[in-house]
Design a protein around this motif. Structure first.
Motif, short mmCIF file in Angstrom:
data_model
loop_
_atom_site.label_atom_id
_atom_site.label_comp_id
_atom_site.label_asym_id
_atom_site.label_seq_id
_atom_site.Cartn_x
_atom_site.Cartn_y
_atom_site.Cartn_z
N THR A 2 -3.63 -27.91 -19.17
CA THR A 2 -4.21 -27.28 -17.99
C THR A 2 -5.65 -27.56 -18.08
N MET A 3 -5.98 -28.75 -17.83
CA MET A 3 -7.36 -29.17 -17.86
C MET A 3 -7.60 -30.11 -16.70
N LEU A 4 -8.81 -30.04 -16.23
CA LEU A 4 -9.30 -31.03 -15.27
C LEU A 4 -10.51 -31.68 -15.90
N GLY A 5 -10.58 -32.99 -15.81
CA GLY A 5 -11.71 -33.72 -16.34
C GLY A 5 -12.16 -34.78 -15.34
N TYR A 6 -13.46 -34.86 -15.13
CA TYR A 6 -14.03 -35.84 -14.20
C TYR A 6 -15.21 -36.50 -14.88
N LEU A 7 -15.18 -37.82 -14.98
CA LEU A 7 -16.26 -38.56 -15.63
C LEU A 7 -16.68 -39.68 -14.70
N ALA A 8 -17.93 -39.67 -14.31
CA ALA A 8 -18.46 -40.70 -13.41
C ALA A 8 -19.51 -41.53 -14.14
N CYS A 9 -19.52 -42.82 -13.86
CA CYS A 9 -20.57 -43.71 -14.35
C CYS A 9 -20.96 -44.64 -13.22
N ASP A 10 -22.13 -45.26 -13.37
CA ASP A 10 -22.58 -46.17 -12.31
C ASP A 10 -22.41 -47.64 -12.71
N ARG B 27 -16.71 -48.81 -23.09
CA ARG B 27 -15.59 -48.06 -23.65
C ARG B 27 -16.07 -47.02 -24.65
N ASP B 28 -16.95 -47.41 -25.55
CA ASP B 28 -17.43 -46.47 -26.56
C ASP B 28 -18.15 -45.30 -25.92
N ALA B 29 -18.94 -45.58 -24.88
CA ALA B 29 -19.68 -44.51 -24.21
C ALA B 29 -18.73 -43.57 -23.47
N VAL B 30 -17.75 -44.11 -22.78
CA VAL B 30 -16.78 -43.29 -22.06
C VAL B 30 -15.95 -42.44 -23.03
N VAL B 31 -15.50 -43.05 -24.12
CA VAL B 31 -14.70 -42.31 -25.10
C VAL B 31 -15.53 -41.19 -25.73
N ASP B 32 -16.80 -41.47 -26.03
CA ASP B 32 -17.66 -40.46 -26.63
C ASP B 32 -17.81 -39.25 -25.70
N VAL B 33 -18.11 -39.48 -24.44
CA VAL B 33 -18.26 -38.37 -23.50
C VAL B 33 -16.93 -37.64 -23.33
N SER B 34 -15.83 -38.39 -23.27
CA SER B 34 -14.52 -37.77 -23.10
C SER B 34 -14.18 -36.87 -24.28
N ILE B 35 -14.46 -37.32 -25.49
CA ILE B 35 -14.19 -36.51 -26.68
C ILE B 35 -15.02 -35.24 -26.66
N ARG B 36 -16.28 -35.35 -26.27
CA ARG B 36 -17.13 -34.16 -26.22
C ARG B 36 -16.62 -33.16 -25.19
#
Length: 412
Positions: A192-200, A260-269
């Motif tokens: 039961t989570m919502l996650g939204y990650l945006a990058c440019d 990929r590394d940047a997206v994974v890092d933010v996602s883990i946090r």
């Protein structure tokens, strides 16, 4: 009661070029609270998502999957309070009506809108109140509203969860900002989570589809609070292409690895923030399994320990009843596991002790050492299966009295 988690500083949340957010009070379930969020995306943005594996998936999840296949996404709409799950065909009609209403506000097609809901299951979505709130959310659209949006998507969360980061790709600065919500009904395969990650960043749709799965697997699919997989889980990755980098099209390229590394890092946090804010949590626990034949069996063991109510209640009590960990390892489903070669450590940021080896209690282990470590707010259970070179990590929390209280009163 979040474990070493603070409300994000609004000044630390960076605008992402091509993304605007707006929030409103729509009175969807409770009055005087922000419960409606709109995210508008610049034309040309690319969007990818992963969703719950629950067969009773909510109406907005069903619609999101269809719209991602049909059109270029221009907007997202998120409501809290009512999940619009277990609502049958009327629920789908309400989700469609939500998309149509926002599309009319923004001048886009209805299938260019992704709807999301979170809250109580089996209750009808008050779509009239939601639609009435949309003009206020649209009027509030701005690039620097991540802090407000992170608050507006909360349910039983005690703190908002949002993170920003930057990385240089192809000589251009790429900005990443994300937010998540969740505190209970959390289990791998989305929760039961919502996650939204945006990058440019500029990145191909095929690689974005790959990246959202990779990031989810290493983050949101590696957490558990209570072992319940929800009906509404969604993780959305957005790339607006406004950073000015040369489009990333090759998964083997250095640019893709950086992104990929940047997206994974933010996602883990963001994922760890959900566990730190787990309902009633007092301990943040890392279950690190190594020495497996493959990653899947390492995950089986990590999940078995992380899901176990007996393990989680022992950690809440700071009771070094660590035989419960061995029991969970034993029922994880590895039929040919040789427990005589297995080792288990209990650790904190300050120290680590060997608990078990040679099929039983380690000769060097003293219960007072375990008791001292278990008083810490952050703990690591490290397990060496001694079967190979694979590893996996799962993050979880303890079970306290407050977990029961929160869920007993959830609908009130």
């Amino acid at each position: 009661m979040a474990v070493n988690l603070n409300t994000p500083n609004p000044a630390d949340l960076l605008p992402v070029a091509g993304v605007r957010l707006g929030v409103a009070e729509a009175g969807i379930r409770k009055v005087n609270r922000r419960d409606l969020t709109v995210i508008e995306l610049v034309p040309g943005s690319r969007v990818a998502g992963v969703f719950t594996t629950n067969r009773f998936c909510a109406a907005p999840v069903q619609l999101c999957k269809a719209h991602l296949q049909e059109a270029q996404i221009r907007a997202l709409v998120i409501n809290t309070g009512v999940a619009n799950a277990g609502t049958g065909e009327p629920g789908l009609a309400n989700a469609r009506a939500t998309c149509e209403a926002l599309a009319a506000q923004l001048g886009v097609a209805a299938n260019q809108v992704l709807p999301f809901s979170t809250g109580v299951i089996l209750e009808p979505l008050p779509v009239d109140r939601l639609v009435a709130g949309l003009p206020r959310a649209v009027a509030d659209l701005r690039a620097d509203a991540w802090f407000d949006a992170a608050h507006a998507i909360m349910t039983t969360d005690t703190l908002a969860k949002a993170v920003s980061s930057t990385v240089e790709i192809g000589g251009r600065k790429v900005t990443l900002t994300g937010m998540s919500k969740g505190a209970g009904m959390i289990k791998p395969n989305m929760a039961t989570m919502l996650g939204y990650l945006a990058c440019d960043a500029a990145v191909s749709q095929a690689l974005l589809d790959q990246l959202v799965r990779e990031a989810a697997d290493l983050s949101f699919n590696s957490i558990t609070v209570d072992g319940d997989t929800s009906t509404n889980d969604s993780f959305i990755l957005i790339a607006t292409g406004r950073a000015g980098n040369t489009e990333i099209v090759d998964a083997a390229s250095a640019d893709y690895r950086k992104l990929r590394d940047a997206v994974v890092d933010v996602s883990i946090r963001l994922a760890q923030a959900i566990v730190r804010d787990g309902e009633g949590a007092t301990k943040f626990m890392t279950i690190a399994v190594e020495g497996g034949k493959d990653r899947d069996e390492c995950r089986k063991v990590a999940y078995a320990v992380g899901h176990s109510p007996l393990v989680k209640t022992a950690f809440f009590a700071s009771d070094p009843n660590l035989g419960r960990i061995l029991a969970a390892i034993g029922y994880a489903g590895i039929a040919d596991l040789d427990v005589s070669t297995l080792r288990v450590w209990l650790g904190s940021p300050a120290e680590s002790v060997l608990v078990a080896e040679h099929g039983g209690r380690a000769a060097s282990y003293r219960e007072e050492d375990g008791a001292r470590i278990m008083k810490e707010a952050e703990l690591t259970v490290r397990i060496d299966l001694a079967r190979g070179g694979a590893a996996a990590t799962v993050w979880t929390c303890d079970f306290s009295y407050d977990y029961v209280k929160i869920n007993a009163d959830y609908r009130s």
